[in-house]
Design an enzyme around this catalytic site. Structure first.
Site, PDB file in Angstrom:
ATOM      1  N   HIS A 153      40.617  14.557 -54.273  1.00 33.42           N
ATOM      2  CA  HIS A 153      40.657  13.264 -54.964  1.00 33.42           C
ATOM      3  C   HIS A 153      39.408  12.435 -54.697  1.00 33.42           C
ATOM      4  O   HIS A 153      39.425  11.224 -54.923  1.00 33.42           O
ATOM      5  CB  HIS A 153      41.918  12.495 -54.550  1.00 33.42           C
ATOM      6  CG  HIS A 153      43.178  13.235 -54.887  1.00 33.42           C
ATOM      7  ND1 HIS A 153      43.613  13.425 -56.172  1.00 33.42           N
ATOM      8  CD2 HIS A 153      44.071  13.869 -54.092  1.00 33.42           C
ATOM      9  CE1 HIS A 153      44.736  14.134 -56.164  1.00 33.42           C
ATOM     10  NE2 HIS A 153      45.031  14.415 -54.907  1.00 33.42           N
ATOM     11  N   ARG A 189      31.561  -2.251 -20.086  1.00 29.26           N
ATOM     12  CA  ARG A 189      32.128  -3.346 -20.877  1.00 29.26           C
ATOM     13  C   ARG A 189      31.109  -3.967 -21.836  1.00 29.26           C
ATOM     14  O   ARG A 189      31.472  -4.714 -22.746  1.00 29.26           O
ATOM     15  CB  ARG A 189      32.655  -4.444 -19.943  1.00 29.26           C
ATOM     16  CG  ARG A 189      33.742  -3.983 -19.020  1.00 29.26           C
ATOM     17  CD  ARG A 189      34.262  -5.149 -18.234  1.00 29.26           C
ATOM     18  NE  ARG A 189      34.890  -6.107 -19.110  1.00 29.26           N
ATOM     19  CZ  ARG A 189      36.169  -6.119 -19.427  1.00 29.26           C
ATOM     20  NH1 ARG A 189      36.975  -5.225 -18.916  1.00 29.26           N
ATOM     21  NH2 ARG A 189      36.657  -7.030 -20.237  1.00 29.26           N
ATOM     22  N   LYS A 191      33.673  -1.138 -24.152  1.00 24.72           N
ATOM     23  CA  LYS A 191      34.955  -0.503 -23.872  1.00 24.72           C
ATOM     24  C   LYS A 191      36.138  -1.345 -24.317  1.00 24.72           C
ATOM     25  O   LYS A 191      37.091  -0.856 -24.888  1.00 24.72           O
ATOM     26  CB  LYS A 191      35.052  -0.212 -22.374  1.00 24.72           C
ATOM     27  CG  LYS A 191      36.334   0.494 -21.949  1.00 24.72           C
ATOM     28  CD  LYS A 191      36.400   1.882 -22.518  1.00 24.72           C
ATOM     29  CE  LYS A 191      37.679   2.613 -22.143  1.00 24.72           C
ATOM     30  NZ  LYS A 191      37.908   3.790 -22.999  1.00 24.72           N
ATOM     31  N   ASN A 202      32.340 -14.625 -20.976  1.00 25.93           N
ATOM     32  CA  ASN A 202      32.789 -13.545 -21.846  1.00 25.93           C
ATOM     33  C   ASN A 202      33.714 -14.191 -22.876  1.00 25.93           C
ATOM     34  O   ASN A 202      34.675 -14.848 -22.509  1.00 25.93           O
ATOM     35  CB  ASN A 202      33.554 -12.509 -20.997  1.00 25.93           C
ATOM     36  CG  ASN A 202      34.155 -11.405 -21.843  1.00 25.93           C
ATOM     37  OD1 ASN A 202      33.796 -11.228 -23.009  1.00 25.93           O
ATOM     38  ND2 ASN A 202      35.061 -10.649 -21.253  1.00 25.93           N
ATOM     39  N   TRP A 232      27.512  -8.029 -24.024  1.00 25.99           N
ATOM     40  CA  TRP A 232      27.661  -7.412 -25.349  1.00 25.99           C
ATOM     41  C   TRP A 232      27.485  -8.577 -26.318  1.00 25.99           C
ATOM     42  O   TRP A 232      28.334  -9.458 -26.408  1.00 25.99           O
ATOM     43  CB  TRP A 232      29.042  -6.773 -25.490  1.00 25.99           C
ATOM     44  CG  TRP A 232      29.234  -6.014 -26.760  1.00 25.99           C
ATOM     45  CD1 TRP A 232      28.918  -4.704 -26.981  1.00 25.99           C
ATOM     46  CD2 TRP A 232      29.787  -6.498 -27.993  1.00 25.99           C
ATOM     47  NE1 TRP A 232      29.242  -4.349 -28.267  1.00 25.99           N
ATOM     48  CE2 TRP A 232      29.772  -5.418 -28.913  1.00 25.99           C
ATOM     49  CE3 TRP A 232      30.292  -7.727 -28.421  1.00 25.99           C
ATOM     50  CZ2 TRP A 232      30.245  -5.539 -30.217  1.00 25.99           C
ATOM     51  CZ3 TRP A 232      30.758  -7.842 -29.717  1.00 25.99           C
ATOM     52  CH2 TRP A 232      30.726  -6.750 -30.594  1.00 25.99           C
ATOM     53  N   CYS A 239      31.979  -8.385 -22.571  1.00 23.35           N
ATOM     54  CA  CYS A 239      31.017  -8.572 -21.487  1.00 23.35           C
ATOM     55  C   CYS A 239      31.717  -8.330 -20.151  1.00 23.35           C
ATOM     56  O   CYS A 239      32.939  -8.373 -20.064  1.00 23.35           O
ATOM     57  CB  CYS A 239      30.463  -9.987 -21.495  1.00 23.35           C
ATOM     58  SG  CYS A 239      29.816 -10.470 -23.092  1.00 23.35           S
ATOM     59  N   GLU A 265      31.445   7.579 -33.077  1.00 22.86           N
ATOM     60  CA  GLU A 265      31.075   6.613 -32.042  1.00 22.86           C
ATOM     61  C   GLU A 265      30.119   7.174 -31.002  1.00 22.86           C
ATOM     62  O   GLU A 265      29.286   6.439 -30.497  1.00 22.86           O
ATOM     63  CB  GLU A 265      32.290   5.910 -31.421  1.00 22.86           C
ATOM     64  CG  GLU A 265      33.279   6.744 -30.721  1.00 22.86           C
ATOM     65  CD  GLU A 265      34.439   5.928 -30.135  1.00 22.86           C
ATOM     66  OE1 GLU A 265      34.358   4.717 -29.983  1.00 22.86           O
ATOM     67  OE2 GLU A 265      35.456   6.561 -29.799  1.00 22.86           O
TER      68      GLU A 265
HETATM   69  O1  M6R Z   1      41.907  -0.883 -25.195  1.00 19.26           O
HETATM   70  P1  M6R Z   1      42.446  -0.571 -26.543  1.00 19.26           P
HETATM   71  O2  M6R Z   1      43.254   0.695 -26.574  1.00 19.26           O
HETATM   72  O3  M6R Z   1      43.234  -1.707 -27.138  1.00 19.26           O
HETATM   73  O4  M6R Z   1      41.180  -0.339 -27.454  1.00 19.26           O
HETATM   74  C1  M6R Z   1      41.295  -0.184 -28.837  1.00 19.26           C
HETATM   75  C2  M6R Z   1      39.989   0.287 -29.437  1.00 19.26           C
HETATM   76  O5  M6R Z   1      38.984  -0.667 -29.257  1.00 19.26           O
HETATM   77  C3  M6R Z   1      39.528   1.601 -28.812  1.00 19.26           C
HETATM   78  O6  M6R Z   1      40.504   2.593 -28.938  1.00 19.26           O
HETATM   79  C4  M6R Z   1      38.219   2.096 -29.491  1.00 19.26           C
HETATM   80  O7  M6R Z   1      38.476   2.468 -30.804  1.00 19.26           O
HETATM   81  C5  M6R Z   1      37.627   3.235 -28.659  1.00 19.26           C
HETATM   82  N1  M6R Z   1      36.218   3.088 -28.531  1.00 19.26           N
HETATM   83  C6  M6R Z   1      37.914   4.568 -29.223  1.00 19.26           C
HETATM   84  O8  M6R Z   1      37.319   5.614 -28.564  1.00 19.26           O
END
Ligand code: M6R
Length: 617
Positions: free
Chosen positions: A513, A27, A612, A100, A74, A2, A497
């Site tokens: 496989h 976020r 994010k 949050n 979120w 959030c 995504e």
């Molecule tokens: O901020 P972070 O690099 O720790 O985030 C990790 C994942 O949540 C982030 O990479 C997520 O998989 C993205 N949405 C990928 O595009």
């Protein structure tokens, strides 16, 4: 997850808060709300949906208060409804609270509060916390112990809470005041000109100030129109450190691009230059890093590395594993941070532990870092957001320096992580048996990456045309080998995504496989095809797909001669050094996913169900 905003100052708070929420929307974007203190009460607006939906309602209410809070949600506890949106108001009408995180023991607290006559309008854990503050406030009046009652009631409530939180609280009895606190959810106080702003991240407040205080876990800040003070949950005073944000508002704006993802893909040459700047030794044969807090002699003692991360950053760790093993001849283990925490993995005494995280706030990665530190390991972090929890808690680290990444799908942060993994491999390799000449060649190759990326980006229209032809597919395979296997995983993740197409990444030889059963003329396979020793093996895998009428898209290095008719589409990438190949191969994979999502009309910057920065377990 959030986004949280607070304002205490002389201006009308609501419009400042709504503007900040627009910047924080990446976020979390399933509902939003704003509350201000005015006319002796709390005026608020909250709505399920995007910030704009709520902003329209707020505009009609003509809020005048100069102290306020806002939230973009979120969902964790409770569905996406107006009632579950924040701010929550205590049932006595005195408090407004945004949150949050997750209050794990909320149901016990709720039962208790029900016995005390508090009532609830939502299904959220946040409303429980809000009423718990109200409960302590009522008790605090009775105790009358001389402390600021607002601060004390928040502090006391938090002492009963299990879980994670970044919160901001207003009380009708304290116009011009706000209390905020954090545990495992980021919170920054902006110190402006005659005003204070609170936010989950800097992009929300940078238009008003670049002077910030990064709150630490277990700290509460009490803000008034005149000043602020910080204490811990145990009531110890904290001397605040005011930092300065180095990037500017323009870095967090679209600057003519249609989406942040597009902007971030196209600014990768510059981002990669920023990641490398000042990080090569004078003799041109190795890398150097300022903030590792570990001497070369200490690095020589290391005989194993462990990496932990989530999502895209985890893919970057897999590439680092490949390059470190290949060039530094050190064994590397890569774990999902969420698994490592609970797996009780045996780590050797001479293991060096790395975490990777763009945001530096991912709770699983932060948990892995803490677990490794608890067991006595030194933990280094590769991280983009300056002052993030991971940056602060690691023993040392390397900042990515790519500026704010706002698109939910990581792009420039990913290639910068790949670059830093390659640089760590170089640094460790040169401490061991990589020759001076090999080091010089390696450095030259890294320095050339931004231009290679520029060259690929010029081919974007061709990739867009390919994307249009396959945008209706319902399944995709991404296939690569060795250091390009993680890029295949990343390609599949990116496509999933932002376009909601089912996609899987595999080492190319693994398809026989199992995954080959998916192949029909409706399931395209994207092959990553570098020149070199495994070229013929990959071509064989492509033949297996072609024999089953599967469409083949080849992302192939220049000069590799694909058998005529084998690939339906060919996207060329420059032939390059092994250490930079994963970066170079990532660009067409990002563009392909991006253009497919665009073709399908998806909101690439705010894909459904995602946020994010994932600050809940
Ligand atoms: O901020 P972070 O690099 O720790 O985030 C990790 C994942 O949540 C982030 O990479 C997520 O998989 C993205 N949405 C990928 O595009």
């Amino acid at each position: 997850m959030c986004g949280i905003v607070g304002y205490v100052g002389q201006q009308k708070a609501a419009s400042i808060i709504v503007e900040a929420l627009r910047r924080l929307e990446y976020r979390g974007y399933d509902s939003a709300g704003v509350a201000v203190l005015q006319d002796g009460g709390i005026a608020f607006a909250k709505k399920a949906g995007r910030v704009e939906v709520m902003a329209k309602v707020a505009a009609q209410r003509h809020f005048t208060g100069t102290t306020g809070i806002g939230h973009t949600r979120w969902a964790t506890h409770g569905g996406v409804t107006d009632a579950n949106a924040h701010p929550h108001i205590s049932s006595d009408g005195k408090f407004a609270l945004i949150h949050n995180g997750v209050i794990e023991n909320y149901s016990q607290i709720k039962k208790f509060l029900l016995t005390k006559g508090y009532t609830f309008l939502s299904e959220t854990d946040t409303e429980v916390l809000c009423n718990l503050v109200a409960y302590h406030y009522a008790k605090e009046i009775a105790d009358n112990n001389g402390h600021n009652r607002l601060l004390e009631s928040v502090r006391k409530a938090l002492r009963h809470v299990e879980g994670t939180y970044g919160i901001a609280v207003l009380c009708v009895d304290f116009p011009g005041e706000m209390v905020a606190a954090r545990k495992a959810s980021p919170l920054i106080l902006g110190v402006g000109d005659g005003e204070y702003l609170l936010a989950s991240d800097a992009s929300a407040l940078i238009s008003r100030t670049r002077n910030v205080v990064y709150l630490k876990d277990g700290e509460l800040v009490h803000v008034t129109t005149a000043n602020f003070s910080i204490i811990t949950l145990d009531q110890a005073d904290v001397s605040p450190v005011v930092d300065r944000i180095t990037w500017s508002i323009a870095d967090a704006e679209l600057n003519g691009y249609g989406t942040f993802m597009e902007k971030e893909i196209f600014e990768q040459p510059q981002a990669l230059e920023n990641t490398m700047r000042g990080r090569f030794a004078e003799d041109g044969s190795t890398a150097q890093f300022g903030g590792l807090n570990l001497s070369a002699a200490e690095f020589r003692q290391v005989d194993r590395l462990a990496f932990c991360a989530c999502g895209t950053a985890w893919h970057a760790c897999l590439v680092a594993e490949h390059l470190i093993e290949r060039f530094a001849r050190l064994p590397v283990e890569v774990d999902y941070a969420s698994e490592f925490r609970y797996r009780n993995s045996p780590l050797d005494r001479r293991t060096l532990f790395f975490v990777m995280s763009q945001s530096g706030e991912t709770i699983d990665t932060l948990g892995a870092l803490r677990e490794a530190k608890r067991t006595g390991y030194r933990v280094l972090a590769i991280n983009n957001v300056v002052g993030s929890s991971i940056a602060r808690e690691a023993d040392g680290g390397i900042y990515q320096h790519v500026g704010p990444e706002i698109g939910v799908a990581s792009t420039k942060a990913f290639t910068s992580q790949l670059l830093l993994g390659a640089m760590v491999a170089l640094y460790l390799g040169r401490l061991r048996d990589m020759s001076f000449n090999d080091g010089v060649q390696y450095v030259e190759a890294l320095k050339g990456v931004p231009d290679l990326v520029r060259q690929i980006l010029k081919g974007a229209p061709h990739i867009q045309a390919v994307a249009k032809r396959y945008a209706k597919a319902t399944d995709f395979l991404f296939l690569g080998r060795l250091s390009l296997f993680p890029i295949a995983l990343e390609g599949a993740l990116k496509l999933k995504e932002i376009s909601y197409i089912h996609a899987e990444g595999y080492p190319a030889a693994e398809i026989k496989h199992g995954p080959i059963a998916l192949i029909t003329d409706k399931c395209p396979s994207v092959f990553l095809v570098p020149k070199g020793e495994i070229f013929n093996k990959i071509v064989s895998s492509m033949q297996e797909i072609k024999a089953r009428k599967g469409p083949v898209i080849a992302i192939a290095t220049e000069g590799s001669e694909l058998p005529p008719g084998l690939a339906d589409e060919v996207i060329r990438i420059p032939d390059c050094h092994e250490a930079v190949l994963p970066i170079v191969a990532s660009i067409p994979v990002q563009l392909l996913s991006y253009y497919i999502a665009l073709e399908r009309g998806c909101d690439v910057d705010k894909p459904r169900n995602l946020a994010k920065s994932v600050t809940v377990e």
